[in-house]
Design an enzyme around this catalytic site. Structure first.
Site, PDB file in Angstrom:
ATOM      1  N   ASP A  30       0.817  -1.222   0.000  1.00 25.73           N
ATOM      2  CA  ASP A  30       0.000   0.000   0.000  1.00 25.73           C
ATOM      3  C   ASP A  30       0.851   1.273   0.000  1.00 25.73           C
ATOM      4  OD1 ASP A  30      -2.002  -1.776   0.136  1.00 25.73           O
ATOM      5  OD2 ASP A  30      -2.777  -1.140   2.096  1.00 25.73           O
ATOM      6  N   ALA A  31       1.894   1.266   0.831  1.00 29.20           N
ATOM      7  CA  ALA A  31       2.711   2.476   0.959  1.00 29.20           C
ATOM      8  C   ALA A  31       3.426   2.775  -0.359  1.00 29.20           C
ATOM      9  CB  ALA A  31       3.721   2.308   2.083  1.00 29.20           C
ATOM     10  N   GLU A  32       3.800   1.714  -1.072  1.00 30.10           N
ATOM     11  CA  GLU A  32       4.471   1.905  -2.357  1.00 30.10           C
ATOM     12  C   GLU A  32       3.480   2.477  -3.387  1.00 30.10           C
ATOM     13  OE1 GLU A  32       7.585  -1.748  -1.487  1.00 30.10           O
ATOM     14  OE2 GLU A  32       5.707  -2.171  -2.489  1.00 30.10           O
ATOM     15  N   SER A  70     -13.510   8.684  -1.401  1.00 33.33           N
ATOM     16  CA  SER A  70     -12.328   8.179  -0.709  1.00 33.33           C
ATOM     17  C   SER A  70     -11.864   9.259   0.268  1.00 33.33           C
ATOM     18  CB  SER A  70     -11.266   7.883  -1.760  1.00 33.33           C
ATOM     19  OG  SER A  70     -10.153   7.322  -1.142  1.00 33.33           O
ATOM     20  N   LEU A  71     -10.731   9.059   0.888  1.00 40.30           N
ATOM     21  CA  LEU A  71     -10.221  10.050   1.831  1.00 40.30           C
ATOM     22  C   LEU A  71      -8.860  10.544   1.378  1.00 40.30           C
ATOM     23  CD1 LEU A  71     -11.018   8.193   5.173  1.00 40.30           C
ATOM     24  CD2 LEU A  71     -12.127  10.280   4.359  1.00 40.30           C
ATOM     25  N   GLU A 130     -11.571   8.196  14.462  1.00 41.20           N
ATOM     26  CA  GLU A 130     -11.930   6.781  14.328  1.00 41.20           C
ATOM     27  C   GLU A 130     -10.725   6.021  13.794  1.00 41.20           C
ATOM     28  OE1 GLU A 130     -15.091   6.487  11.493  1.00 41.20           O
ATOM     29  OE2 GLU A 130     -16.514   7.548  12.779  1.00 41.20           O
ATOM     30  N   LYS A 158      -8.845   3.766  11.165  1.00 47.94           N
ATOM     31  CA  LYS A 158      -9.068   3.507   9.740  1.00 47.94           C
ATOM     32  C   LYS A 158      -8.888   2.006   9.514  1.00 47.94           C
ATOM     33  CE  LYS A 158      -7.734   5.046   5.133  1.00 47.94           C
ATOM     34  NZ  LYS A 158      -7.622   3.721   4.540  1.00 47.94           N
ATOM     35  N   ASP A 205      -8.514  -1.484   7.934  1.00 50.07           N
ATOM     36  CA  ASP A 205      -7.878  -1.906   6.692  1.00 50.07           C
ATOM     37  C   ASP A 205      -8.702  -3.036   6.071  1.00 50.07           C
ATOM     38  OD1 ASP A 205      -6.069  -1.867   4.711  1.00 50.07           O
ATOM     39  OD2 ASP A 205      -4.414  -2.726   5.855  1.00 50.07           O
ATOM     40  N   ARG A 232     -17.433  -0.515  -3.469  1.00 56.08           N
ATOM     41  CA  ARG A 232     -17.297   0.879  -3.874  1.00 56.08           C
ATOM     42  C   ARG A 232     -17.186   1.033  -5.386  1.00 56.08           C
ATOM     43  NH1 ARG A 232     -12.703   4.393  -1.261  1.00 56.08           N
ATOM     44  NH2 ARG A 232     -11.392   3.090  -2.571  1.00 56.08           N
ATOM     45  N   TYR A 268     -19.584   2.871   9.694  1.00 55.53           N
ATOM     46  CA  TYR A 268     -19.094   4.165  10.180  1.00 55.53           C
ATOM     47  C   TYR A 268     -19.696   5.373   9.461  1.00 55.53           C
ATOM     48  CZ  TYR A 268     -15.878   3.000   6.361  1.00 55.53           C
ATOM     49  OH  TYR A 268     -15.351   2.601   5.166  1.00 55.53           O
ATOM     50  N   LYS A 277      -2.287   8.471   8.088  1.00 51.62           N
ATOM     51  CA  LYS A 277      -1.755   7.113   7.920  1.00 51.62           C
ATOM     52  C   LYS A 277      -0.653   6.785   8.932  1.00 51.62           C
ATOM     53  CE  LYS A 277      -3.477   5.246   4.117  1.00 51.62           C
ATOM     54  NZ  LYS A 277      -2.741   4.743   3.108  1.00 51.62           N
ATOM     55  N   CYS A 325      23.045 -30.014   8.935  1.00 48.49           N
ATOM     56  CA  CYS A 325      23.231 -28.773   9.681  1.00 48.49           C
ATOM     57  C   CYS A 325      24.321 -27.939   9.010  1.00 48.49           C
ATOM     58  CB  CYS A 325      23.618 -29.096  11.115  1.00 48.49           C
ATOM     59  SG  CYS A 325      24.146 -27.645  12.031  1.00 48.49           S
ATOM     60  N   CYS A 370      27.625 -27.600  11.411  1.00 51.25           N
ATOM     61  CA  CYS A 370      28.550 -28.686  11.733  1.00 51.25           C
ATOM     62  C   CYS A 370      28.525 -29.815  10.710  1.00 51.25           C
ATOM     63  CB  CYS A 370      28.258 -29.248  13.120  1.00 51.25           C
ATOM     64  SG  CYS A 370      26.714 -30.173  13.183  1.00 51.25           S
ATOM     65  N   CYS A 390      19.280 -29.826  14.242  1.00 52.52           N
ATOM     66  CA  CYS A 390      20.577 -30.473  14.276  1.00 52.52           C
ATOM     67  C   CYS A 390      20.645 -31.200  15.609  1.00 52.52           C
ATOM     68  CB  CYS A 390      21.678 -29.421  14.176  1.00 52.52           C
ATOM     69  SG  CYS A 390      23.290 -30.119  14.557  1.00 52.52           S
ATOM     70  N   CYS A 417      28.210 -29.285  17.870  1.00 52.76           N
ATOM     71  CA  CYS A 417      27.862 -28.295  16.844  1.00 52.76           C
ATOM     72  C   CYS A 417      28.238 -26.922  17.394  1.00 52.76           C
ATOM     73  CB  CYS A 417      26.366 -28.362  16.556  1.00 52.76           C
ATOM     74  SG  CYS A 417      25.834 -27.103  15.398  1.00 52.76           S
TER      75      CYS A 417
HETATM   76  S1  IVH Z   1     -15.099   7.471   6.103  1.00 56.39           S
HETATM   77  C1  IVH Z   1     -16.234  10.137   2.534  1.00 56.39           C
HETATM   78  N1  IVH Z   1     -14.177   6.080   8.111  1.00 56.39           N
HETATM   79  O1  IVH Z   1     -10.800   4.169   3.992  1.00 56.39           O
HETATM   80  C2  IVH Z   1     -15.519   9.395   3.576  1.00 56.39           C
HETATM   81  N2  IVH Z   1     -13.528   5.447   5.917  1.00 56.39           N
HETATM   82  O2  IVH Z   1      -8.984   5.597   2.167  1.00 56.39           O
HETATM   83  C3  IVH Z   1     -15.952   8.012   3.682  1.00 56.39           C
HETATM   84  N3  IVH Z   1     -12.106   3.463   5.836  1.00 56.39           N
HETATM   85  O3  IVH Z   1     -13.007   4.526   1.334  1.00 56.39           O
HETATM   86  C4  IVH Z   1     -15.021   7.170   4.398  1.00 56.39           C
HETATM   87  N4  IVH Z   1     -12.059   3.093   7.984  1.00 56.39           N
HETATM   88  O4  IVH Z   1     -13.061   2.320   2.728  1.00 56.39           O
HETATM   89  C5  IVH Z   1     -14.193   6.232   6.771  1.00 56.39           C
HETATM   90  N5  IVH Z   1     -13.493   4.886   9.981  1.00 56.39           N
HETATM   91  C6  IVH Z   1     -13.506   5.053   8.658  1.00 56.39           C
HETATM   92  C7  IVH Z   1     -12.809   4.193   7.791  1.00 56.39           C
HETATM   93  C8  IVH Z   1     -12.839   4.429   6.421  1.00 56.39           C
HETATM   94  C9  IVH Z   1     -11.655   2.664   6.811  1.00 56.39           C
HETATM   95  C10 IVH Z   1     -11.783   3.279   4.402  1.00 56.39           C
HETATM   96  C11 IVH Z   1     -12.958   3.497   3.482  1.00 56.39           C
HETATM   97  C12 IVH Z   1     -12.521   4.625   2.611  1.00 56.39           C
HETATM   98  C13 IVH Z   1     -11.037   4.510   2.663  1.00 56.39           C
HETATM   99  C14 IVH Z   1     -10.339   5.790   2.287  1.00 56.39           C
END
Ligand code: IVH
Length: 686
Positions: free
Chosen positions: A43-45, A92-93, A124, A126, A128, A147, A236, A325, A419, A422, A437, A443
């Protein structure tokens, strides 16, 4: 001036090329992640590629391509599921990766709303997982959509009906005419580990992380498979609503969702940036213990929905929320070699030698591959690109292989049967995952650890021979096997000239060694360091056979295992460990060498046991005792005919709790086992 234009043009030409490449690359990874559940990068990449594209597009807006993934949410749909529009788009966020990013977010908002101080935010975790939108009509679940691209999702209703934590009906007296409930489908970290184990054992797909496993499980064409996967759901947010006015506070909305029967995330209201950053630090440090599911950051949402509406939305993200993040714990890198390391007890552990990669806050070049089965089941090969994970204090491990990146000509890994330290034959006992071993004493990889054990209190108990001295004597070639310990007095004249030694200390050491030469049978057996043979088992064996020649004869007999399983308290695993130990001639030679060098093994005398309070009882000692060592307490209990064990079970009669007793005490309380204090113990000894 001309020069600048030329340089700019070159930079722009380069940017154009890079933007084209990034646009295609991000789109490709989107597809791998969203529709194939087979990511090639962590993900980070991905985030880094995405950010680079965003930055270039911001610098050169005219170069942005119309199909740029920065303006799209998620990926295009797969053909297998019917697509269906969301009533309200699923956004998305935006991400924050640093405190500065978070401060910028709050500054932006305060400015936008013309407020002196930032408004309250709801914090809240996040989760995964995979985002999902559930439509309820008059309280009944009618549709579940992924989505998708944010406008249109995939219809996974049939699969979702198998998820137990998703209510089929809202528990509300007058539910909304229609509501889209949004949240995350996920798999807990524990369930994920178990699922991957099962998948690996069946030769099926091994997932890179819990989110990937959740996505793969959700997008099954056969709902029965989805039903067999441990999917859960957290709610959420809400999307479109009809005939319902959501409360004006985000926190109250989460409570409403909980009342309707949803599981909801832990929430925390924060009034300042400082408070928010503090919450972030706490969550980051406890991310694996605070909640059972994986989280990759925190989400900050402006708590007032009135303010949310004033702030509005950007193309793919709302202005009123941000994801802060955590540092990444996964990365991909190339596996250059597999080395076998020999542990203190002879365990052979395969270690991946990796191209250096930054993960979990450090540069990782080594990661564990656990054991032979782990490698074989995942078909991990030298040359592969692999997912590496470093979570908290846990040793980095290779999680899975990116098969699409496997170079030509790689071979499955063959686990060595000798081993590497040894050269002697290794063995893998039945029911065990590890190769070992068995050459415990000669050994070089095991000698130091074995010697430390050999001279310890429950064994030969030699004062003045500690870790430091052992290391020195090994380095000086005075110790090659434990039998050499008893020849150390012959080298007294040399040793006493060394730094840290003197006439007195060498005399003391010599006396301790002389004294240790006469050893009880249980201590002798414990000292040998046979896997699975601790003090209690050594006692059981000694009581049964009474002399060392009897033990050895039984261990070398054709029916050796049966002779040992005949002893109460010894099962097939321990019996196999004993016979396998003595099947190595070097181990038998060691027992002979010890005797040649002066060790005498006393005959076991069944002590006339004092009948007492603890006779026939199973006892567990925990915490620190103030009037005696644990070893002494144990010896006295055993001499009264008690069985002293290490873990609390329903078979335990008493738990003796000293100071700072921890989990064992708790377990005893849970099982309502009688707990005795040190004073009680002393009283019953009298
Ligand atoms: S709120 C418009 N709350 O993270 C905002 N999203 O990278 C709606 N996610 O698409 C999202 N935990 O799939 C919200 N506590 C949380 C979340 C969360 C995980 C996910 C969600 C979103 C993605 C964005």
């Amino acid at each position: 001036m001309d020069l600048f234009t030329a340089a700019d043009t070159t930079a722009e030409a380069q940017a154009k090329k890079r933007i084209a490449w990034l646009t295609a690359e991000v789109a490709r990874h989107n597809a791998l992640y969203h529709t194939q559940d087979a990511p090639e990068i962590a993900d980070a990449e991905y985030d880094a590629l995405f950010r680079e594209l965003e930055n270039l597009e911001a610098k050169y807006p005219h170069l942005k391509l119309p199909n740029s993934p920065t303006t799209q949410v998620g990926a295009t749909r797969a053909a297998a599921f019917t697509s269906c529009p969301h009533r309200a788009p699923m956004r998305s966020l935006a991400n924050a990766f640093s405190t500065e990013d978070v401060e910028d977010f709050f500054t932006r908002i305060s400015k936008f709303l013309s407020l002196g101080t930032p408004p309250a935010v709801l914090i809240e975790p996040k989760i995964d997982g995979v985002s999902l939108s559930l439509t309820y009509e008059n309280g009944k679940l009618t549709r579940a959509l992924t989505r998708g691209d944010g406008e249109t999702g995939e219809d996974v209703t049939a699969n979702i009906r198998t998820v137990k934590s998703i209510p089929q009906n809202l528990s509300a007296e007058s539910p909304p005419a229609l509501i889209e409930v949004r949240g995350e489908v996920y798999i807990t970290e524990a369930d994920f580990a178990a699922l991957n184990e099962k998948q690996a054992a069946q030769g099926a797909k091994v997932f890179a992380n819990p989110r990937n496993a959740a996505a793969g499980s959700l997008r099954q064409l056969d709902s029965a498979i989805t039903a067999s996967r441990p999917l859960q759901f957290l709610a959420y947010a809400v999307g479109a609503v009809e005939n319902f006015t959501p409360p004006d506070e985000e926190s109250a909305l989460v409570q409403t969702l909980a009342q309707w029967g949803f599981t909801t995330p832990q929430i925390h209201l924060s009034k300042s940036i400082k408070d928010t950053i503090q919450a972030y630090e706490e969550w980051k440090n406890n991310r694996h213990t605070q909640v059972p599911y994986g989280i990759d950051g925190l989400v900050y949402k402006i708590n007032s929905r009135t303010l949310q509406n004033r702030l509005g939305e950007l193309a793919r993200t709302p202005r009123w929320a941000i994801a802060h993040k955590f540092p990444p714990e996964q990365a991909t890198t190339v596996l250059n070699a597999i080395e076998i390391q020999v542990g203190r007890t002879g365990k052979l552990t395969p270690v991946a030698k990796l191209s250096p990669v930054h993960v979990g806050g450090v540069t990782v070049t080594n990661a564990t591959l656990h054991n032979e089965d782990y490698i074989r089941q995942r078909d991990i090969r030298v040359g592969d690109t692999v997912f590496v994970e470093r979570a908290g204090d846990v040793i980095p491990q290779v999680v899975s292989v990116v098969e699409s990146k496997r170079p030509a000509g790689t071979q499955p890994f063959i686990f060595p049967h000798t081993c590497p330290a040894c050269g002697s034959q290794a063995a893998r006992l039945e029911d065990e995952a590890d190769w070992r071993c068995l050459n415990h004493f000669t050994c070089p990889a095991q000698l130091e650890a074995q010697l430390i054990h050999f001279v310890s209190r429950g064994c030969f108990d030699i004062d003045g021979l500690g870790e430091k001295q052992i290391q020195l004597f090994i380095a000086e070639n005075l110790l090659q096997t434990p039998a050499d310990i008893f020849l150390l007095p012959e080298h007294a004249d040399v040793i006493k000239t060394w730094e840290g030694f003197g006439e007195k200390s060498v005399a003391k050491l010599t006396a301790a060694i002389e004294k240790a030469k006469s050893v009880t049978l249980p201590r002798f057996l414990t000292a040998l360091g046979i896997p699975n043979v601790g003090e209690t088992t050594a006692q059981d064996i000694s009581r049964h056979f009474t002399t060392w020649p009897n033990v050895l004869a039984a261990a070398l007999a054709p029916d050796a295992e049966a002779q040992f399983t005949a002893i109460e308290g010894i099962g097939p695993v321990v019996a196999a460990a004993i016979t396998s130990f003595f099947s190595n001639p070097r181990n038998v030679e060691l027992t002979q060498a010890l005797q040649t060098n002066g060790v005498t093994i006393q005959e076991y005398k069944k002590a006339a046991k004092t009948q007492g309070f603890f006779t026939g009882k199973t006892v567990v000692l925990t915490g620190t005792l103030s009037t005696m060592s644990r070893d002494e307490a144990k010896a006295r209990l055993i001499s009264q005919g008690a069985k002293v064990t290490g873990s609390v079970t329903s078979k335990t009669d008493f738990v003796i709790a000293g100071a700072e007793a921890g989990s064992k005490l708790k377990e005893a309380q849970r099982l309502s086992i009688t707990i005795l204090s040190e004073d009680d113990l002393l009283a019953h000894f009298k």
